[in-house]
Design an enzyme around this catalytic site. Sequence first.
Site, PDB file in Angstrom:
ATOM      1  N   CYS A 165      96.536 -19.867  -8.300  1.00  0.00           N
ATOM      2  CA  CYS A 165      96.312 -20.762  -9.438  1.00  0.00           C
ATOM      3  C   CYS A 165      96.031 -22.189  -8.968  1.00  0.00           C
ATOM      4  CB  CYS A 165      97.512 -20.750 -10.377  1.00  0.00           C
ATOM      5  SG  CYS A 165      98.980 -21.500  -9.680  1.00  0.00           S
ATOM      6  N   CYS A 205      90.711 -24.086 -15.575  1.00  0.00           N
ATOM      7  CA  CYS A 205      91.764 -23.698 -16.524  1.00  0.00           C
ATOM      8  C   CYS A 205      93.136 -23.820 -15.855  1.00  0.00           C
ATOM      9  CB  CYS A 205      91.503 -22.264 -17.000  1.00  0.00           C
ATOM     10  SG  CYS A 205      92.551 -21.740 -18.363  1.00  0.00           S
ATOM     11  N   CYS A 237      94.608 -13.069 -17.391  1.00  0.00           N
ATOM     12  CA  CYS A 237      94.313 -13.027 -15.947  1.00  0.00           C
ATOM     13  C   CYS A 237      95.262 -12.126 -15.173  1.00  0.00           C
ATOM     14  CB  CYS A 237      94.364 -14.445 -15.376  1.00  0.00           C
ATOM     15  SG  CYS A 237      93.358 -15.602 -16.305  1.00  0.00           S
ATOM     16  N   CYS A 276      99.325 -15.490 -16.525  1.00  0.00           N
ATOM     17  CA  CYS A 276      98.887 -15.550 -17.923  1.00  0.00           C
ATOM     18  C   CYS A 276      98.251 -14.211 -18.314  1.00  0.00           C
ATOM     19  CB  CYS A 276      97.867 -16.665 -18.097  1.00  0.00           C
ATOM     20  SG  CYS A 276      98.487 -18.298 -17.685  1.00  0.00           S
TER      21      CYS A 276
HETATM   22  S1  SF4 Z   1      96.078 -17.934 -15.054  1.00  0.00           S
HETATM   23 FE1  SF4 Z   1      94.231 -17.720 -16.368  1.00  0.00          FE
HETATM   24  S2  SF4 Z   1      94.811 -18.392 -18.443  1.00  0.00           S
HETATM   25 FE2  SF4 Z   1      96.409 -19.084 -16.985  1.00  0.00          FE
HETATM   26  S3  SF4 Z   1      95.850 -21.154 -16.490  1.00  0.00           S
HETATM   27 FE3  SF4 Z   1      94.925 -19.867 -14.898  1.00  0.00          FE
HETATM   28  S4  SF4 Z   1      92.856 -19.278 -15.622  1.00  0.00           S
HETATM   29 FE4  SF4 Z   1      94.006 -20.181 -17.360  1.00  0.00          FE
END
Ligand code: SF4
Length: 239
Positions: free
Chosen positions: A227, A116, A203, A200
């Site tokens: 990330c 993600c 998360c 986000c």
């Molecule tokens: S922080 Fe969470 S929602 Fe955002 S891109 Fe990464 S996994 Fe996806």
Amino acid sequence: MNIEKLTSEQLKSLVDGLNFAQKVDRSLGLIREAYQEFGDRLVVANSLGKDSVAVWHLAKQVSADIRGFIVTTRFKPAETVKFMKEEVARYPELKVFSSDDSLPDEKLYQTAPDLCCEILKVRPTRRAIEEMGVGCWVTGLRCTEGRTRTDYREIEERDQGLLKLNPILLWHEREVWQYLALNGVHVNPLYAQGYRSLGCWPCTHISNDPNERAGRWIGTSKCGGECGIHTRPLKEEKR
Ligand code: SF4
């Protein structure tokens, strides 16, 4: 710029060996030196968190012309989106990047958070670096921020031909807030709710853990982690 030659131990001794004013001077000096070398190819990555807005403010002391980019996702909290719009209105030289790619699973953040983040954050960061012609990107990364951030340098070349400058690497969390308060810098309103590290909404949680990033990716293998923009290649994969 010369790639940082200080050892991890030397950097750690500076974290508590330098006072706040010395750290601010050091950070400004690093940005100034890089800007002299890279000019318009020096670009600040702005995540809209406290560290980013501190670095952005520092960069603006060096030159009002310095550009920046924001990577946003469909999962950013409403408060962050509103703050982003305010920041872009204040600083039109901030360019926004995002991904509209469809996800294999709407709840990919639960089932495969690394993928993600790769789709929604890392790929748009690669695009920002390519489209803006970046030779040196400036980040708000700090070595006291969490378990995954202890082994960075102030100047790094993790991708060939792309320098990464971490000018507030040595700052404590308290010193970031000290800088922001002393300079009246606008901050994301989510901090007033108790968050210490922002991302986000699925998360990001409020946490009282001593680890500043403990509220990130709770319940997944990425808990307190990254990330990927600081750990994955940013120039290798062309998409
Ligand atoms: S922080 Fe969470 S929602 Fe955002 S891109 Fe990464 S996994 Fe996806």
